[in-house]
Write an enzyme that holds these catalytic residues in place. Sequence first.
Site, short mmCIF file in Angstrom:
data_model
loop_
_atom_site.label_atom_id
_atom_site.label_comp_id
_atom_site.label_asym_id
_atom_site.label_seq_id
_atom_site.Cartn_x
_atom_site.Cartn_y
_atom_site.Cartn_z
N HIS A 1 54.75 16.92 -59.98
CA HIS A 1 56.19 17.19 -60.15
C HIS A 1 56.41 18.21 -61.26
O HIS A 1 57.20 18.01 -62.20
CB HIS A 1 56.95 15.89 -60.45
CG HIS A 1 58.41 15.98 -60.07
ND1 HIS A 1 59.14 14.90 -59.63
CD2 HIS A 1 59.28 17.03 -60.06
CE1 HIS A 1 60.39 15.27 -59.37
NE2 HIS A 1 60.49 16.56 -59.62
N ASP B 1 54.53 18.40 -54.34
CA ASP B 1 54.74 18.35 -55.78
C ASP B 1 55.43 17.06 -56.19
O ASP B 1 55.58 16.81 -57.39
CB ASP B 1 55.61 19.55 -56.21
CG ASP B 1 55.87 19.58 -57.71
OD1 ASP B 1 54.87 19.61 -58.47
OD2 ASP B 1 57.04 19.56 -58.12
N GLU C 1 57.10 7.66 -58.77
CA GLU C 1 56.66 8.49 -59.89
C GLU C 1 56.88 7.74 -61.20
O GLU C 1 57.86 7.01 -61.32
CB GLU C 1 57.41 9.82 -59.90
CG GLU C 1 57.10 10.68 -58.68
CD GLU C 1 57.78 12.05 -58.72
OE1 GLU C 1 58.58 12.31 -59.65
OE2 GLU C 1 57.51 12.86 -57.82
N ARG D 1 61.91 15.76 -52.89
CA ARG D 1 61.67 14.45 -53.47
C ARG D 1 60.64 13.75 -52.59
O ARG D 1 60.60 13.94 -51.38
CB ARG D 1 62.95 13.61 -53.54
CG ARG D 1 63.91 14.01 -54.66
CD ARG D 1 63.33 13.64 -56.02
NE ARG D 1 64.26 13.87 -57.13
CZ ARG D 1 64.33 15.00 -57.83
NH1 ARG D 1 63.55 16.01 -57.52
NH2 ARG D 1 65.18 15.10 -58.83
#
Length: 345
Positions: free
Chosen positions: A310, A279, A284, A255
Amino acid sequence: MTSASAPGPATDLPQHLNIVALETVFTGLPPITLPEPHTFSLTVYERTRPNQVAERLKDADIAIVTTVVITAQALEACPKLRLITAIVAGTDSLDLPACKARGIRVLNASGCNVDAVAEHAVGLYFAARRKMVPSMQQLHQGLWPQRGTIIHSALTNGEAPRSCRDETVAIVGYGGVGKRVSALVKALGMAVVVAGRKGEEASVPAGRVPFWEALAAASVVVICCPLAADTANLVSTAEFAAMKQADCVLVNVARGGVVDEAALLVALQTGQLGGAAVDVFAVEPAGPATSPLLAPAVAASGLNLVVTPHTAWLAAQTKANQHAMLLENLHGFITGVMVPERIRA
């Protein structure tokens, strides 16, 4: 999937259940079924904003979610809600203590994406270790014919990249993804150390290495741990300083909030890190306005930084797993036979 008995079937459920799927944009839904004699109505939304949750779930018995934020305040407007089942592994967007206090069962799809995320992590490692982004940038700039060679774009501190057999990978977070990453990189010839929990150096389990020692030994650090109160900004300025290998590469498929993005950028800019590949982002959906890693100046700077939106979880098998686990969770909640590893509240 292996199931085990959980504390009895759900009691006092109405025979007809109102199911609301809040966001199907990521995974879609399989054909929904429930054990007899239960019937159901299904309302499906492609996307839901946090400020729409309370209104959309006000009459729901069951909510199907992916990543939408559900707060304690929103739950207060949902008196009938008995189950939230996440089609994903992460549940950090849900207020789990509030769910537990209200008697709302929360189930997830633990392990649904292990192979995809681990494989993506290895792909990110290669992209960063081989400095593919700086090399691509120089190719696009037309520098190869101008200079005759641009192999220097793949060098770190003037040195050619390591081969897999010269790598030591420190894995931070040894759940399903961490274990799969370990197996994959060992198959490539890399040495692996598994980091113990930060702050628990005096009581490290067998087979693990104290957190700070793992960072110091690593030429690659792979972050696989969940985001929680004790892992927020787990890796920041002090941790980057502890990574002693000048060409050390950081890979984050956990995360975004686990790694301090501002500190990561400084570590790359000062040469403290040889490269990074992420990633996930602290905010987000991520963009230049929310993440220093995505600033236009950073993209144009030639830093050895690989970013993906992500998408590590994305794979056909992940979707198949998610759909199967969703149906298992719905049936298991009603019958009382649930997979313990998926129970989050």
